[in-house]
Design a protein around this motif. Structure first.
Motif, PDB file in Angstrom:
ATOM      1  N   THR A  16       0.824  -1.208   0.000  1.00 53.18           N
ATOM      2  CA  THR A  16       0.000   0.000   0.000  1.00 53.18           C
ATOM      3  C   THR A  16       0.858   1.256   0.000  1.00 53.18           C
ATOM      4  O   THR A  16       0.525   2.249  -0.645  1.00 53.18           O
ATOM      5  CB  THR A  16      -0.948   0.012   1.215  1.00 53.18           C
ATOM      6  OG1 THR A  16      -0.177  -0.158   2.398  1.00 53.18           O
ATOM      7  CG2 THR A  16      -1.996  -1.067   1.110  1.00 53.18           C
ATOM      8  N   ALA A  18       3.906   1.492  -1.304  1.00 54.07           N
ATOM      9  CA  ALA A  18       4.494   1.588  -2.643  1.00 54.07           C
ATOM     10  C   ALA A  18       3.470   2.138  -3.644  1.00 54.07           C
ATOM     11  O   ALA A  18       3.806   2.976  -4.496  1.00 54.07           O
ATOM     12  CB  ALA A  18       5.004   0.227  -3.100  1.00 54.07           C
ATOM     13  N   PHE A  19       2.230   1.697  -3.534  1.00 56.07           N
ATOM     14  CA  PHE A  19       1.173   2.201  -4.420  1.00 56.07           C
ATOM     15  C   PHE A  19       0.923   3.692  -4.190  1.00 56.07           C
ATOM     16  O   PHE A  19       0.773   4.464  -5.130  1.00 56.07           O
ATOM     17  CB  PHE A  19      -0.119   1.408  -4.202  1.00 56.07           C
ATOM     18  CG  PHE A  19      -1.257   1.895  -5.033  1.00 56.07           C
ATOM     19  CD1 PHE A  19      -1.313   1.610  -6.387  1.00 56.07           C
ATOM     20  CD2 PHE A  19      -2.268   2.672  -4.469  1.00 56.07           C
ATOM     21  CE1 PHE A  19      -2.358   2.074  -7.168  1.00 56.07           C
ATOM     22  CE2 PHE A  19      -3.298   3.138  -5.239  1.00 56.07           C
ATOM     23  CZ  PHE A  19      -3.350   2.845  -6.592  1.00 56.07           C
ATOM     24  N   VAL A  21       3.023   5.935  -3.015  1.00 60.21           N
ATOM     25  CA  VAL A  21       4.157   6.703  -3.531  1.00 60.21           C
ATOM     26  C   VAL A  21       4.098   6.791  -5.051  1.00 60.21           C
ATOM     27  O   VAL A  21       4.326   7.855  -5.641  1.00 60.21           O
ATOM     28  CB  VAL A  21       5.492   6.079  -3.065  1.00 60.21           C
ATOM     29  CG1 VAL A  21       6.674   6.681  -3.809  1.00 60.21           C
ATOM     30  CG2 VAL A  21       5.653   6.266  -1.567  1.00 60.21           C
ATOM     31  N   ALA A  22       3.755   5.707  -5.720  1.00 59.00           N
ATOM     32  CA  ALA A  22       3.655   5.719  -7.187  1.00 59.00           C
ATOM     33  C   ALA A  22       2.535   6.644  -7.645  1.00 59.00           C
ATOM     34  O   ALA A  22       2.713   7.424  -8.593  1.00 59.00           O
ATOM     35  CB  ALA A  22       3.416   4.298  -7.699  1.00 59.00           C
ATOM     36  N   ALA A  23       1.388   6.596  -6.988  1.00 60.95           N
ATOM     37  CA  ALA A  23       0.269   7.468  -7.361  1.00 60.95           C
ATOM     38  C   ALA A  23       0.630   8.934  -7.141  1.00 60.95           C
ATOM     39  O   ALA A  23       0.348   9.792  -7.987  1.00 60.95           O
ATOM     40  CB  ALA A  23      -0.975   7.090  -6.561  1.00 60.95           C
ATOM     41  N   SER A  25       3.604  10.214  -7.194  1.00 60.12           N
ATOM     42  CA  SER A  25       4.602  10.573  -8.202  1.00 60.12           C
ATOM     43  C   SER A  25       3.951  10.906  -9.544  1.00 60.12           C
ATOM     44  O   SER A  25       4.336  11.862 -10.214  1.00 60.12           O
ATOM     45  CB  SER A  25       5.608   9.443  -8.390  1.00 60.12           C
ATOM     46  OG  SER A  25       6.289   9.194  -7.197  1.00 60.12           O
ATOM     47  N   VAL A  26       2.943  10.141  -9.938  1.00 63.46           N
ATOM     48  CA  VAL A  26       2.238  10.410 -11.197  1.00 63.46           C
ATOM     49  C   VAL A  26       1.500  11.733 -11.111  1.00 63.46           C
ATOM     50  O   VAL A  26       1.548  12.551 -12.033  1.00 63.46           O
ATOM     51  CB  VAL A  26       1.270   9.247 -11.527  1.00 63.46           C
ATOM     52  CG1 VAL A  26       0.321   9.625 -12.658  1.00 63.46           C
ATOM     53  CG2 VAL A  26       2.056   7.999 -11.890  1.00 63.46           C
TER      54      VAL A  26
END
Length: 137
Positions: A16, A18-19, A21-23, A25-26
């Motif tokens: 969760t 990692a998700f 952080v990726a969201a 970042s986008v």
């Protein structure tokens, strides 16, 4: 005394996190691109007429409604579909202007020679409408 064994099943990063952080970042990349102008259309091939977002001292009270008897083309914004600038192909153009009070009898026609890559605004002087180069940009 016994020590709990450290097994190979240790999780380094929770899924969760990692998700998230990726969201983030986008979203940050999209915000950065929008604010740096990457989504802006290229206006260098057009004459740009600012007829709405003019400072109060320079506002003529008229809005462009047609170019050569066809509806005006407005620049597309980053997040909204309408922004105050009209894009007009360069050359000698017949511009139809209407009073911002939307009185249909107040349509006025101005013939102007527009240059590519130049910004203009409508100016009212001595009761006559003119298109002048905009130096506010």
């Amino acid at each position: 005394m016994q020590v709990a064994p450290q097994g190979p099943r240790q999780r380094l990063v929770r899924p969760t996190f990692a998700f998230a952080v990726a969201a983030f970042s986008v979203l940050f990349a999209m915000w950065y691109a929008a604010n740096m102008g990457y989504f802006e259309p290229d206006t260098s091939k057009y004459a740009v007429i600012n007829d709405i977002a003019v400072r109060q001292a320079f506002d003529s009270g008229y809005r462009l409604i047609a170019v050569d008897d066809r509806p005006e083309k407005r620049m597309q914004g980053r997040f909204v579909a309408f922004v105050p600038f009209a894009l007009v192909n360069p050359g000698t153009r017949k511009l139809t202007l209407r009073n911002k009070d939307n009185v249909s009898d107040s349509n006025t026609t101005v013939v102007a020679n527009l240059k590519e890559g130049t910004r203009y605004h409508v100016k009212l002087k001595d009761g006559k409408l003119n298109l002048v180069e905009d130096t506010d940009f």
